[in-house]
Enzyme design. Structure first.
Site, PDB file in Angstrom:
ATOM      1  N   ASP A  28       0.850  -1.193   0.000  1.00 53.18           N
ATOM      2  CA  ASP A  28       0.000   0.000   0.000  1.00 53.18           C
ATOM      3  C   ASP A  28       0.887   1.244   0.000  1.00 53.18           C
ATOM      4  O   ASP A  28       1.889   1.318   0.714  1.00 53.18           O
ATOM      5  CB  ASP A  28      -0.924  -0.006   1.233  1.00 53.18           C
ATOM      6  CG  ASP A  28      -2.065   0.989   1.105  1.00 53.18           C
ATOM      7  OD1 ASP A  28      -3.221   0.549   1.006  1.00 53.18           O
ATOM      8  OD2 ASP A  28      -1.789   2.218   1.096  1.00 53.18           O
ATOM      9  N   ILE A  29       0.513   2.223  -0.792  1.00 53.13           N
ATOM     10  CA  ILE A  29       1.319   3.441  -0.953  1.00 53.13           C
ATOM     11  C   ILE A  29       1.275   4.319   0.308  1.00 53.13           C
ATOM     12  O   ILE A  29       2.169   5.142   0.527  1.00 53.13           O
ATOM     13  CB  ILE A  29       0.830   4.235  -2.193  1.00 53.13           C
ATOM     14  CG1 ILE A  29       1.923   5.105  -2.765  1.00 53.13           C
ATOM     15  CG2 ILE A  29      -0.434   5.025  -1.907  1.00 53.13           C
ATOM     16  CD1 ILE A  29       1.610   5.647  -4.155  1.00 53.13           C
ATOM     17  N   ASN A  82     -12.851  -2.939   2.582  1.00 56.88           N
ATOM     18  CA  ASN A  82     -13.810  -1.840   2.681  1.00 56.88           C
ATOM     19  C   ASN A  82     -14.778  -1.937   1.508  1.00 56.88           C
ATOM     20  O   ASN A  82     -14.366  -2.186   0.367  1.00 56.88           O
ATOM     21  CB  ASN A  82     -13.078  -0.496   2.643  1.00 56.88           C
ATOM     22  CG  ASN A  82     -12.151  -0.320   3.829  1.00 56.88           C
ATOM     23  OD1 ASN A  82     -12.480  -0.732   4.944  1.00 56.88           O
ATOM     24  ND2 ASN A  82     -10.995   0.270   3.605  1.00 56.88           N
ATOM     25  N   GLU A  90     -12.263   3.520  -1.320  1.00 54.52           N
ATOM     26  CA  GLU A  90     -11.825   4.609  -2.208  1.00 54.52           C
ATOM     27  C   GLU A  90     -11.610   4.112  -3.633  1.00 54.52           C
ATOM     28  O   GLU A  90     -11.868   4.847  -4.584  1.00 54.52           O
ATOM     29  CB  GLU A  90     -10.516   5.212  -1.680  1.00 54.52           C
ATOM     30  CG  GLU A  90     -10.692   6.001  -0.390  1.00 54.52           C
ATOM     31  CD  GLU A  90      -9.353   6.408   0.217  1.00 54.52           C
ATOM     32  OE1 GLU A  90      -8.303   6.184  -0.418  1.00 54.52           O
ATOM     33  OE2 GLU A  90      -9.372   6.921   1.342  1.00 54.52           O
ATOM     34  N   VAL A  91     -11.093   2.905  -3.759  1.00 55.94           N
ATOM     35  CA  VAL A  91     -10.788   2.370  -5.094  1.00 55.94           C
ATOM     36  C   VAL A  91     -11.822   1.293  -5.438  1.00 55.94           C
ATOM     37  O   VAL A  91     -11.925   0.287  -4.738  1.00 55.94           O
ATOM     38  CB  VAL A  91      -9.359   1.780  -5.144  1.00 55.94           C
ATOM     39  CG1 VAL A  91      -9.064   1.247  -6.545  1.00 55.94           C
ATOM     40  CG2 VAL A  91      -8.332   2.825  -4.733  1.00 55.94           C
ATOM     41  N   HIS A  95     -10.404  -5.415  -3.141  1.00 54.14           N
ATOM     42  CA  HIS A  95      -9.077  -5.604  -2.552  1.00 54.14           C
ATOM     43  C   HIS A  95      -9.194  -5.953  -1.088  1.00 54.14           C
ATOM     44  O   HIS A  95     -10.098  -5.500  -0.394  1.00 54.14           O
ATOM     45  CB  HIS A  95      -8.190  -4.361  -2.729  1.00 54.14           C
ATOM     46  CG  HIS A  95      -8.806  -3.074  -2.272  1.00 54.14           C
ATOM     47  ND1 HIS A  95      -9.776  -2.400  -3.002  1.00 54.14           N
ATOM     48  CD2 HIS A  95      -8.601  -2.327  -1.158  1.00 54.14           C
ATOM     49  CE1 HIS A  95     -10.119  -1.301  -2.367  1.00 54.14           C
ATOM     50  NE2 HIS A  95      -9.429  -1.235  -1.229  1.00 54.14           N
TER      51      HIS A  95
HETATM   52  P1  AMP Z   1      -9.822   1.552   0.169  1.00 56.57           P
HETATM   53  O1  AMP Z   1     -10.088   2.790   0.959  1.00 56.57           O
HETATM   54  O2  AMP Z   1     -10.178   0.298   0.903  1.00 56.57           O
HETATM   55  O3  AMP Z   1     -10.406   1.605  -1.219  1.00 56.57           O
HETATM   56  O4  AMP Z   1      -8.238   1.462   0.038  1.00 56.57           O
HETATM   57  C1  AMP Z   1      -7.531   1.905  -1.073  1.00 56.57           C
HETATM   58  C2  AMP Z   1      -6.070   1.805  -0.700  1.00 56.57           C
HETATM   59  O5  AMP Z   1      -5.310   1.904  -1.887  1.00 56.57           O
HETATM   60  C3  AMP Z   1      -5.577   2.880   0.255  1.00 56.57           C
HETATM   61  O6  AMP Z   1      -5.046   2.269   1.435  1.00 56.57           O
HETATM   62  C4  AMP Z   1      -4.491   3.607  -0.562  1.00 56.57           C
HETATM   63  O7  AMP Z   1      -3.405   4.006   0.231  1.00 56.57           O
HETATM   64  C5  AMP Z   1      -4.096   2.566  -1.579  1.00 56.57           C
HETATM   65  N1  AMP Z   1      -3.561   3.070  -2.816  1.00 56.57           N
HETATM   66  C6  AMP Z   1      -4.060   4.051  -3.615  1.00 56.57           C
HETATM   67  N2  AMP Z   1      -3.284   4.230  -4.694  1.00 56.57           N
HETATM   68  C7  AMP Z   1      -2.273   3.319  -4.604  1.00 56.57           C
HETATM   69  C8  AMP Z   1      -1.141   3.002  -5.421  1.00 56.57           C
HETATM   70  N3  AMP Z   1      -0.882   3.641  -6.565  1.00 56.57           N
HETATM   71  N4  AMP Z   1      -0.285   2.018  -4.997  1.00 56.57           N
HETATM   72  C9  AMP Z   1      -0.532   1.370  -3.840  1.00 56.57           C
HETATM   73  N5  AMP Z   1      -1.586   1.615  -3.032  1.00 56.57           N
HETATM   74  C10 AMP Z   1      -2.436   2.587  -3.402  1.00 56.57           C
END
Ligand code: AMP
Length: 107
Positions: A28-29, A82, A90-91, A95
């Protein structure tokens, strides 16, 4: 394409931990623990709720392999997915967060 789809397509870099034909794990970034890795299916699946059972079973087995690769399978770890707006997703690509490497706080 969302950010994880770009990573799968090789359009964005990631710190890869483990990969097979169907799944990918990368750091995770913005880590929330000493170990914070994301495990995702390569096929397009929006979230846990819309995922089929075969994908979830495969991803669960993959998470256990990732934990072994990270050396946290005995010390323990936390798996979180989530889902949707109230879940704080968020994404929009399924995951599992794998968190560990230290004693995690409660929630
Ligand atoms: P969620 O809120 O469950 O959708 O988590 C999305 C996660 O993706 C967050 O913990 C972010 O830090 C992570 N994230 C977003 N962009 C990247 C990326 N380019 N590489 C790795 N992790 C990422």
């Amino acid at each position: 394409m969302n950010v994880f789809e770009k990573i799968i397509a090789g359009e964005l870099p990631c710190k890869k931990v483990l990969e097979n034909e169907h799944f990918l794990a990368f750091e995770d970034i913005n880590p929330k623990a000493r170990v914070h890795v994301l495990a995702i299916p390569k096929k397009s699946v929006k979230d846990f709720q819309s995922a089929d059972s075969e994908t979830l079973a495969g991803l669960s087995g993959f998470v256990k392999e990732v934990a072994k690769k990270l050396g946290i399978e005995k010390s323990g770890y936390r798996v979180i997915s989530n889902i949707g707006a109230d879940g704080g997703q968020e994404v929009p690509h399924l995951h599992f967060h794998i968190l560990g490497g230290e004693k995690l706080g409660g929630f």
